[in-house]
Design an enzyme around this catalytic site. Structure first.
Site, PDB file in Angstrom:
ATOM      1  CB  SER A 142      -0.916   0.020   1.227  1.00 20.54           C
ATOM      2  OG  SER A 142      -0.142   0.025   2.422  1.00 20.54           O
ATOM      3  CG  HIS A 156      -3.685  -1.329  -1.413  1.00 20.76           C
ATOM      4  ND1 HIS A 156      -4.080  -0.053  -1.099  1.00 20.76           N
ATOM      5  CD2 HIS A 156      -3.543  -1.981  -0.226  1.00 20.76           C
ATOM      6  CE1 HIS A 156      -4.176   0.076   0.204  1.00 20.76           C
ATOM      7  NE2 HIS A 156      -3.856  -1.078   0.754  1.00 20.76           N
ATOM      8  CD  GLU A 159      -5.658   2.531  -3.509  1.00 19.87           C
ATOM      9  OE1 GLU A 159      -5.849   3.755  -3.626  1.00 19.87           O
ATOM     10  OE2 GLU A 159      -4.865   2.047  -2.673  1.00 19.87           O
ATOM     11  CG  ASN A 193      -2.709   4.206   2.514  1.00 15.71           C
ATOM     12  OD1 ASN A 193      -3.783   4.190   3.112  1.00 15.71           O
ATOM     13  ND2 ASN A 193      -1.898   3.165   2.498  1.00 15.71           N
TER      14      ASN A 193
END
Length: 582
Positions: free
Chosen positions: A414, A435, A447, A485
């Site tokens: 990530s 991800h 992702e 993130n």
């Protein structure tokens, strides 16, 4: 919401200012059967709201709102709401015009989000008659609203505001001015960063929204939220925060400024990040189908790792019908992983998510091993080991040797470089980032991150594979933090910075979380979310983001480092910001 009997003979409720908030409040009151007088000097706003009223539903016999530019129409209103732009001079002038029409004793309500209600009450000349109504976003059915009486507000007006909340079908919440301001600043900063991400061309606006809705459980994506609030309203609020704090995180994104200048103000203007028809309904353009040219068939899947993420992914792939082999470092870890998946599926049967027969079939498709040779006949391998760059590189070098040519190799990182994993494998064209979000059996988002050398067929294979798993894919280039993130952690860092603010409330953690949850409908506040992610994991991600971006908003938190150093890791060891002793 219980349908109310139309009050055709009742005195109307006045709403002055038909922007995002005023329009939404007018439509809610009309839908509940209450007579409404809407006032705005903008003839386009009157026409827009009139069109949307006609497209809305209301109880049979409910009168259509009276929409006018004449404040005198408020004479005889039983209560008047001021919902004009967030400017003290403008609000004061409008409130004085209202008091010039409505007799003393008429309850007046201001929707200010940042100004002092008490100061406006004094300025309007009728302090006993005025109270505030805190609306965190434009009101929606069942949404939050906080009555804000002052020490000057009379009992009649205080009760009238509470009755207004009920009449509009809203939910009364208690947050407080300080926590509300903090929550508003945190969320506005997040929305602003989302605009920056779009303007960089990193991801399309709808992918950003999808990622944040599904990856963080937000009730609406950040750009959808901006359209609802009104881009001009958000721009003004950000500008005010920037001027007052000097924090560049609040400097309005250039794209936001350009859109406001061009009159693309969001839903109220018919266009912002999305397009809307004359009734206010979003008009979605159907995008082109993903290109799956060159996609390789995936039958057998390998999962490397035995932690929570690896176990969850193995459950998802085997449940979706793929024979799956999980490779762990030891036989004990492999056996424990299989037992954990079996327990998870048992819980799934109890909850009705999996049938007993489906559970057994899933376990039949899942096996475990301790050597990479178990991946020899896999079509796709998912690495889910520790988030450490040296470990990842070592693993991918071994996978490149152990897996057959053409096997798609994926990493669940990530915050680390997909390209570095690809290079280590010796076959960079076969490597892509997948991800998954924890817990993988529950979270719908993946992702899909591609490095510069990723083969288009490998990307198509990964995309089709995720769809077979029932996941929603958002694609992005390889970059630290990807979408979620890179937006989430500056928001979490800003929340942690509240702990260092001079004169910080001793209960800032609990009160900020409550404000974000109650006011904006987020599933958990920032501090509870940090505990859930893991304080040690969060600190490591902060460091990686800062190493890449080198901006103040990504700087690791000293408070977080001290918590981790003291052994507080969050929910995982029941010692954290919100989980101490629980």
């Amino acid at each position: 919401m219980t349908q109310q009997t139309p009050r055709t003979h009742a005195a109307p409720i006045g709403v002055v200012g038909l922007g995002s908030v005023g329009e939404a409040l007018t439509l809610l009151l009309h839908a509940a059967g209450h007579p409404v007088v809407g006032v705005d000097t903008d003839l386009d706003a009157l026409a827009r709201v009139g069109t949307r009223v006609k497209a809305s539903t209301a109880p049979e016999g409910a009168p259509d709102p009276v929409l006018t530019d004449d404040t005198a129409a408020l004479r005889g209103a039983r209560l008047v709401v001021e919902a004009v732009p967030e400017d003290r001079a403008v609000k004061t002038e409008v409130l004085r015009r209202i008091t010039g029409v409505c007799p003393p004793g008429t309850p007046l309500v201001t929707t200010t989000a940042a100004l002092s209600v008490a100061r406006l009450a004094i300025a309007c000349g009728r302090p006993a008659d005025l109270a505030g109504l805190r609306l965190f976003t434009p009101p929606a059915p069942g949404g939050p609203a906080e009555p804000v009486p002052t020490g000057l507000t009379c009992a009649q007006t205080a009760e009238a505001v509470r009755e207004l909340v009920a009449a509009a079908g809203l939910t009364e919440v208690e947050v407080g001015a300080g926590p509300a301001a903090d929550a508003n600043a945190l969320v506005l900063g997040l929305l602003n960063r989302a605009v920056v991400l779009c303007s960089e061309g990193y991801a399309p606006h709808d992918d950003v929204d999808t990622a944040m809705r599904l990856g963080c459980g937000l009730p609406a994506g950040p750009l959808e939220t901006l359209d609802r609030i009104g881009l001009d309203t958000a721009h003004a609020a950000l500008t005010d925060l920037w001027r007052r704090t000097g924090d560049t995180a609040f400097e309005p994104a250039p794209l936001l400024s350009r859109m406001v200048a061009a009159g693309r103000l969001g839903r109220k203007s018919g266009g912002g990040f999305y397009s809307y028809d004359e009734t206010g309904a979003e008009v979605r353009e159907r995008g082109a189908a993903p290109d799956e040219t060159g996609a390789r068939p995936v039958r057998r899947v390998g999962v490397l790792g035995s932690g929570a993420m690896a176990r969850g992914i193995a459950e998802v792939t085997s449940l979706a019908g793929h024979p799956t082999v999980l490779v762990a470092r030891t036989t004990a870890k492999a056996d424990a992983a299989l037992e954990s998946v079996a327990d998870s599926l048992t819980r799934g049967v109890r909850r009705g998510r999996v049938t007993p027969a489906g559970r057994e079939a899933t376990l039949d498709r899942l096996s475990a091993a301790t050597g990479l040779d178990a991946f020899a006949d896999c079509d796709l391998v998912i690495e889910a080991v520790a988030e450490d760059p040296d470990v990842k590189r070592t693993v991918f070098a071994a996978l490149g040797e152990a897996c057959a040519p053409g096997t798609v190799l994926t990493t669940t990182t990530s915050s680390l470089s997909v390209a570095a994993c690809a290079e280590a494998s010796g076959r960079p064209a076969d490597v892509v980032g997948l991800h998954f979000f924890n817990p993988a059996p529950v979270m719908r988002l993946v992702e899909l991150a591609h490095a510069p050398g990723t083969d288009p067929g490998v990307l198509a294979t990964a995309r089709a594979f995720c769809r077979e798993l029932g996941k929603t894919v958002v694609e992005c280039p390889d970059r630290t933090g990807f979408i979620v993130n890179s937006l989430l952690f500056p928001y979490l860092g800003a929340a942690l910075a509240l702990l260092d603010r001079p004169g910080a409330d001793d209960r800032v953690v609990e009160r900020t979380d409550a404000a974000v949850e109650r006011g904006f409908g987020y599933p958990m506040g920032p501090f509870a979310l940090l505990d859930t992610i893991g304080l040690d994991v969060s600190l490591a991600i902060q460091h990686r983001l800062f190493d890449h971006f080198e901006t103040p908003e990504h700087e690791p938190s000293d408070a977080l480092a001290e918590l981790v150093s003291a052994g507080l890791l969050g929910r995982k060891n029941r010692r954290g910001l919100r989980t101490g002793g629980r």
